[in-house]
Design a protein around this motif. Structure first.
Motif, PDB file in Angstrom:
ATOM      1  N   ALA A   1       5.490 -46.048  33.508  1.00 56.95           N
ATOM      2  CA  ALA A   1       6.223 -45.260  32.502  1.00 56.95           C
ATOM      3  C   ALA A   1       7.666 -45.044  32.936  1.00 56.95           C
ATOM      4  N   ALA A   2       7.848 -44.780  34.230  1.00 56.23           N
ATOM      5  CA  ALA A   2       9.211 -44.573  34.725  1.00 56.23           C
ATOM      6  C   ALA A   2      10.036 -45.849  34.603  1.00 56.23           C
TER       7      ALA A   2
ATOM      8  N   ARG B   1      10.976 -46.432  31.023  1.00 53.72           N
ATOM      9  CA  ARG B   1      11.991 -45.474  30.560  1.00 53.72           C
ATOM     10  C   ARG B   1      13.383 -45.858  31.082  1.00 53.72           C
ATOM     11  N   VAL B   2      13.436 -46.255  32.347  1.00 57.29           N
ATOM     12  CA  VAL B   2      14.722 -46.673  32.921  1.00 57.29           C
ATOM     13  C   VAL B   2      15.264 -47.878  32.160  1.00 57.29           C
TER      14      VAL B   2
ATOM     15  N   ALA C   1      14.679 -48.650  29.127  1.00 54.37           N
ATOM     16  CA  ALA C   1      15.114 -48.211  27.793  1.00 54.37           C
ATOM     17  C   ALA C   1      16.454 -47.487  27.856  1.00 54.37           C
ATOM     18  N   VAL C   2      16.634 -46.655  28.873  1.00 54.39           N
ATOM     19  CA  VAL C   2      17.898 -45.909  28.992  1.00 54.39           C
ATOM     20  C   VAL C   2      19.060 -46.873  29.259  1.00 54.39           C
TER      21      VAL C   2
END
Lengths: 221, 284
Positions: free
Chosen positions: A4-5, A8-9, A11-12
């Motif tokens: 998940a991390a 997310r990274v 995506a950011v």
């Protein structure tokens, strides 16, 4: 690092790259691809954000081409040093970015940006807030200029080096205390490297913000 | 005292484009069928407008008409705008707009000017903290982003007997590896939600946190808007990326229930607080 991390990274970073391309009215991103894990990761994330057709990777020019160009420039003097190859790579990237109306990106990680002798002048640094050890967890390995790799060896590994940097930067402990876990020679060399490049790092390309102190955003040392 | 239908519009404002942002807010209000629509900080302009502050500033005294068709028609709407003040001083302001006119205004009190923030370079600081009535019998107050990090302000609103604290925020993401139980959430988003829950529970009030999403420059705003009940429970939560509208019906009975049998708010003694503060501030 959890899946998940990692997602997310990605995506950011992708979101910031997408917005930067839109703000610049650019066609996409030209990425200086040095064959490193960072370059692969940056290409993957930029491609996911923009569509692969809008990400153009520029590989380093062949050795003989570099030597030929440098020889011509120097009036027949043979033997191209590494810096010459890197500069020629950069020049090719600039030409391609200009031709395609794209943003030029460099895949350097945060450890390299903090400790290397030179700061890449490219306007977009998509992995610039990811430490080398974080790149390793995401991509399986990491890379950095030779002087930074030597510092990692001196520190006892990239994990130890980055842990000390995180302690100093993100947790805001004074440098001497934060780096106390490193061998004395490594501590001195890291302090020296941080000091040497501090003015160059004040003028740096766009770095997607991930941490509490990000180059170009709120890192002012 | 009837229930209050609240809608929180977690928007992704387009930087320096108030007309487009107003159109989106009007559309969200029309779809929500709420008694009050809440939007994030600077929802009309985007956050980091820099030197365009003066160009984008609007008069926002109570009674002023705003130049955005339909704004506040479907529901009273709290928008974030740049207010043109006197003597060239502009404010980061929350304006309650009803049928196109400003019905209530809060100027941001604490302007972050450290690290990545530069608000003190561009804005003047507000000087008051008032409340408004979003519906019959309801009392609400507004805090803008950094205001919420100064808990004395929430305390003052609680002493003013609000039922609802609205927090309009443009909270930037920091600490992407430290947040969320499974990772993948900015640690700063965890902090905001924790603050909203603690504030709600301490004072027995609803807290509506409208935080923006989207990207400006290097910064990613964390979304994660929440509506928190007066017992501290999360009633609705927005996504960490992208736009969303949270719709929650606030029940005055829940406020009463949260304050019973606990009597913290009833027993709080502002005179004692004033005395203690006066001793610290003035040596009295």
């Amino acid at each position: 690092m959890s899946a998940a991390a990692g997602a997310r990274v990605a995506a950011v970073v992708g979101g910031v790259v997408r917005q930067a391309v839109e703000d610049a009215g650019a066609a996409g991103v030209v990425l200086l691809d040095d064959g490193s894990p960072e370059a692969r990761l940056a290409a993957e994330w930029c491609g996911a954000a923009l569509g692969p057709e809008r990400v153009f990777s520029v590989a380093p020019p062949p050795r003989d081409a570099v030597e030929a160009v440098l020889a011509a420039a120097r009036g027949g003097v043979r033997g191209a040093p590494e810096v010459g190859a890197a500069e020629l790579h950069r020049l090719f990237g600039r030409l391609m970015a200009a031709e395609r109306k794209a943003l030029l990106a460099h895949p350097a990680n945060k450890t390299a940006l903090l400790l290397a002798a030179a700061v890449p002048p490219e306007p977009l640094l998509p992995l610039g807030d990811l430490y080398a050890s974080e790149v390793e967890r995401l991509a399986g390995s990491w890379s950095a200029p030779p002087e930074v790799a030597a510092l990692a060896d001196l520190a006892g590994g990239i994990d130890r080096l980055d842990a000390a940097l995180i302690e100093h930067l993100d947790r805001r402990r004074p440098a001497e205390a934060a780096l106390a876990s490193l061998p004395p020679a490594a501590r001195a060399a890291v302090l020296d490297a941080l000091e040497t490049g501090r003015f160059a790092r004040r003028r740096i390309g766009l770095v997607p913000k991930l941490t509490t102190r990000t180059l170009g955003v709120d890192y002012f040392a | 005292m009837p229930p209050l239908r609240l809608a929180v519009y977690q928007s992704t404002p387009k930087l320096r484009d108030p007309e487009e942002n107003a159109r989106r807010i009007v559309a969200a209000a029309a779809a929500a069928r709420a008694d009050l629509l809440v939007t994030p900080e600077l929802s009309l302009t985007g956050y980091n407008v820099g030197d365009d502050v003066a160009r984008l500033a609007l008069p926002a005294d109570v009674g002023c008409a705003l130049p955005f068709p339909g704004l506040g028609d479907a529901a009273p709407t709290l928008v974030g705008l740049i207010e043109r003040g006197d003597a060239g001083v502009h404010y980061n302001t929350a304006a309650l707009v009803e049928a196109g006119r400003v019905a209530f205004r809060h100027r941001k009190l604490y302007l972050p000017t450290y690290g990545m923030f530069e608000e003190g370079r561009f804005f003047g600081r507000g000087g008051d903290l008032l409340t408004f009535e979003p519906a019959e019998g309801w009392r609400a107050g507004v805090l803008i982003c950094e205001d919420f990090w100064h808990p004395a302000l929430a305390y003052v609103l609680a002493m003013a007997r609000v039922h609802l604290i609205v927090v309009m925020a443009a909270a930037a993401g920091r600490g992407v590896f430290q947040g969320g139980e499974a990772g993948g959430r900015f640690a700063s988003a965890d902090v905001w939600e924790r603050m909203a829950r603690v504030t709600a529970q301490l004072y027995g009030v609803y807290v509506a946190l409208a935080n923006r999403a989207g990207v400006e420059g290097a910064v990613t705003f964390t979304g994660g808007s929440v509506v928190v009940g007066p017992d501290g429970s999360v009633l609705a939560r927005g996504p960490e990326e992208g736009e969303a509208v949270l719709e929650v019906t606030l029940d005055p009975e829940e406020v009463r229930r949260a304050r019973t049998p606990y009597a913290h708010l009833r027993d709080d003694d502002p005179r004692l607080t004033m005395r203690l503060l006066a001793r610290l501030v003035e040596g009295a």
